[in-house]
Write an enzyme that holds these catalytic residues in place. Structure first.
Site, PDB file in Angstrom:
ATOM      1  CE  LYS A  13      -7.912   4.433   5.375  1.00 41.93           C
ATOM      2  NZ  LYS A  13      -7.583   5.050   4.056  1.00 41.93           N
ATOM      3  NE  ARG A  88     -11.191  -0.146   2.286  1.00 36.31           N
ATOM      4  CZ  ARG A  88      -9.916  -0.153   2.688  1.00 36.31           C
ATOM      5  NH1 ARG A  88      -9.580  -0.701   3.822  1.00 36.31           N
ATOM      6  NH2 ARG A  88      -8.982   0.402   1.944  1.00 36.31           N
ATOM      7  NE  ARG A 127       0.500   3.069   0.892  1.00 35.94           N
ATOM      8  CZ  ARG A 127      -0.809   2.997   1.166  1.00 35.94           C
ATOM      9  NH1 ARG A 127      -1.294   3.545   2.261  1.00 35.94           N
ATOM     10  NH2 ARG A 127      -1.629   2.398   0.326  1.00 35.94           N
ATOM     11  NE  ARG A 160      -0.858  -1.326   0.291  1.00 37.30           N
ATOM     12  CZ  ARG A 160      -1.944  -0.804   0.860  1.00 37.30           C
ATOM     13  NH1 ARG A 160      -1.834  -0.170   2.017  1.00 37.30           N
ATOM     14  NH2 ARG A 160      -3.112  -0.909   0.279  1.00 37.30           N
ATOM     15  NE  ARG A 171      -5.700   0.588  -3.050  1.00 38.18           N
ATOM     16  CZ  ARG A 171      -4.531   1.117  -2.688  1.00 38.18           C
ATOM     17  NH1 ARG A 171      -3.544   1.217  -3.561  1.00 38.18           N
ATOM     18  NH2 ARG A 171      -4.349   1.537  -1.466  1.00 38.18           N
TER      19      ARG A 171
HETATM   20  P1  ADP Z   1      -3.899   5.314   4.187  1.00 38.86           P
HETATM   21  O1  ADP Z   1      -3.579   4.458   5.391  1.00 38.86           O
HETATM   22  O2  ADP Z   1      -5.053   6.243   4.451  1.00 38.86           O
HETATM   23  O3  ADP Z   1      -4.062   4.552   2.919  1.00 38.86           O
HETATM   24  P2  ADP Z   1      -1.146   6.255   4.538  1.00 38.86           P
HETATM   25  O4  ADP Z   1      -1.123   6.682   5.972  1.00 38.86           O
HETATM   26  O5  ADP Z   1      -0.470   4.985   4.206  1.00 38.86           O
HETATM   27  O6  ADP Z   1      -2.655   6.287   3.960  1.00 38.86           O
HETATM   28  O7  ADP Z   1      -0.537   7.457   3.670  1.00 38.86           O
HETATM   29  C1  ADP Z   1      -0.375   7.334   2.250  1.00 38.86           C
HETATM   30  C2  ADP Z   1       0.966   7.948   1.846  1.00 38.86           C
HETATM   31  O8  ADP Z   1       0.900   9.378   2.001  1.00 38.86           O
HETATM   32  C3  ADP Z   1       2.141   7.474   2.694  1.00 38.86           C
HETATM   33  O9  ADP Z   1       3.270   7.344   1.848  1.00 38.86           O
HETATM   34  C4  ADP Z   1       2.343   8.595   3.718  1.00 38.86           C
HETATM   35  O10 ADP Z   1       3.708   8.717   4.112  1.00 38.86           O
HETATM   36  C5  ADP Z   1       1.882   9.822   2.945  1.00 38.86           C
HETATM   37  N1  ADP Z   1       1.171  10.805   3.797  1.00 38.86           N
HETATM   38  C6  ADP Z   1       0.336  10.539   4.839  1.00 38.86           C
HETATM   39  N2  ADP Z   1      -0.153  11.689   5.363  1.00 38.86           N
HETATM   40  C7  ADP Z   1       0.372  12.699   4.621  1.00 38.86           C
HETATM   41  C8  ADP Z   1       0.253  14.130   4.649  1.00 38.86           C
HETATM   42  N3  ADP Z   1      -0.520  14.752   5.569  1.00 38.86           N
HETATM   43  N4  ADP Z   1       0.938  14.846   3.727  1.00 38.86           N
HETATM   44  C9  ADP Z   1       1.715  14.214   2.789  1.00 38.86           C
HETATM   45  N5  ADP Z   1       1.872  12.891   2.709  1.00 38.86           N
HETATM   46  C10 ADP Z   1       1.212  12.124   3.600  1.00 38.86           C
HETATM   47  P1  AMP Z   2      -5.680  -0.848   2.879  1.00 38.58           P
HETATM   48  O1  AMP Z   2      -4.394  -1.359   3.461  1.00 38.58           O
HETATM   49  O2  AMP Z   2      -6.631  -0.346   3.942  1.00 38.58           O
HETATM   50  O3  AMP Z   2      -5.461   0.161   1.784  1.00 38.58           O
HETATM   51  O4  AMP Z   2      -6.407  -2.101   2.223  1.00 38.58           O
HETATM   52  C1  AMP Z   2      -5.802  -2.827   1.167  1.00 38.58           C
HETATM   53  C2  AMP Z   2      -6.817  -3.739   0.500  1.00 38.58           C
HETATM   54  O5  AMP Z   2      -7.295  -4.723   1.455  1.00 38.58           O
HETATM   55  C3  AMP Z   2      -8.072  -3.064  -0.021  1.00 38.58           C
HETATM   56  O6  AMP Z   2      -7.892  -2.494  -1.320  1.00 38.58           O
HETATM   57  C4  AMP Z   2      -9.068  -4.239  -0.034  1.00 38.58           C
HETATM   58  O7  AMP Z   2      -8.823  -5.113  -1.117  1.00 38.58           O
HETATM   59  C5  AMP Z   2      -8.694  -4.987   1.240  1.00 38.58           C
HETATM   60  N1  AMP Z   2      -9.430  -4.481   2.424  1.00 38.58           N
HETATM   61  C6  AMP Z   2      -8.903  -3.843   3.514  1.00 38.58           C
HETATM   62  N2  AMP Z   2      -9.874  -3.537   4.392  1.00 38.58           N
HETATM   63  C7  AMP Z   2     -11.046  -3.972   3.854  1.00 38.58           C
HETATM   64  C8  AMP Z   2     -12.406  -3.927   4.263  1.00 38.58           C
HETATM   65  N3  AMP Z   2     -12.775  -3.361   5.427  1.00 38.58           N
HETATM   66  N4  AMP Z   2     -13.347  -4.477   3.450  1.00 38.58           N
HETATM   67  C9  AMP Z   2     -12.992  -5.053   2.289  1.00 38.58           C
HETATM   68  N5  AMP Z   2     -11.737  -5.118   1.823  1.00 38.58           N
HETATM   69  C10 AMP Z   2     -10.756  -4.581   2.600  1.00 38.58           C
END
Ligand code: ADP
Ligand code: AMP
Length: 216
Positions: A13, A88, A127, A160, A171
């Site tokens: 995302k 969420r 990541r 992170r 999660r």
């Molecule tokens: P989210 O925001 O949904 O938690 P991220 O965009 O942070 O996910 O992506 C999670 C990890 O996977 C990051 O390290 C990113 O670089 C990697 N990633 C994202 N999209 C892809 C993809 N299509 N193929 C492989 N790795 C990906």
């Molecule tokens: P994310 O960066 O989207 O992976 O979110 C990291 C963490 O923030 C999650 O595991 C939750 O603890 C909290 N969080 C982010 N967005 C929300 C949401 N919409 N509702 C509740 N908790 C959230």
């Protein structure tokens, strides 16, 4: 254009939102980023959020909705916005609908990045994020040109604290139990658009771009 990005943790995302906002010039609103910023600054919100984020649990709805309500009323959201990681829960989605209705607007599309659970552990544990500008990388799938250094701003990369194997399980369970039911909620409204998020990053971006261009 008002868009929501959905998908499990690690679906891509944030990665896709970063790319899409630069083309469509709308703000990227990530509740996860907002909580991490507040935690880093040690504000009362950050102290409260940390209790949940550190365990991989969702932060309570009333806290989360309050942040989004305030953000959506800022002037730069008037031309549209991209929500990443919010809503969420069904209750958050209902609150969002009410906020938008009071502002005379609505969600145009919900992009569901579909990625099988088996991909997510490797994506999340590999990541890395830039300390300065927040750009996202992956040690294998999307590495920076120079190890641990952001391509865009030269900032240092970090991992992170919730991207560990033990937190990822919690999660993903939170996602399945509380967030996945939202897909039906938006499908019933006829605005859910599914994208295969297992494909290469650029391919996913191209598919999302073509959906969003069709909305303009
Ligand atoms: P989210 O925001 O949904 O938690 P991220 O965009 O942070 O996910 O992506 C999670 C990890 O996977 C990051 O390290 C990113 O670089 C990697 N990633 C994202 N999209 C892809 C993809 N299509 N193929 C492989 N790795 C990906
Ligand atoms: P994310 O960066 O989207 O992976 O979110 C990291 C963490 O923030 C999650 O595991 C939750 O603890 C909290 N969080 C982010 N967005 C929300 C949401 N919409 N509702 C509740 N908790 C959230």
């Amino acid at each position: 254009m008002n868009i929501i990005f959905m998908g499990p943790p690690g679906a891509g995302k944030g990665t896709q939102a970063e790319r899409i906002v630069s083309e469509f010039h709308i703000p990227h609103i990530s509740t996860g980023d907002a909580f991490r910023a507040a935690m880093k600054e040690g504000t009362p919100l950050g102290v409260e959020a940390k209790k949940f984020v550190d365990q991989g649990l969702l932060v309570p709805d009333e806290i989360t909705v309050g942040i989004v309500r305030e953000r959506l009323h800022q002037a730069d959201c008037a031309q549209g916005f991209m929500l990443d990681g919010f809503p969420r829960t069904i209750s958050q989605a209902e609150s969002l609908d009410a906020i938008l209705e009071s502002m005379g607007t609505k969600i145009d599309a919900v992009i569901d990045l579909q990625v099988d659970r088996s991909f997510l552990l490797a994506r999340l544990t590999g990541r890395r994020i830039c300390k300065s500008c927040g750009s996202t990388y992956h040690v294998v799938f999307n590495p920076p040109a120079k190890e641990n250094v952001c391509d865009k701003c030269g900032g240092e990369l970090y991992q992170r604290s919730d991207d560990t194997e033990e937190k990822v399980g919690t999660r993903l369970d939170e996602y399945i139990n509380k967030t996945a039911p939202l897909l039906d909620y938006y499908d019933r409204q006829g605005i859910l658009r599914k994208v295969n998020g297992e494909q290469e990053i650029n391919t996913v971006t191209a598919e999302i771009n073509s959906i969003l261009r069709g909305l303009k």
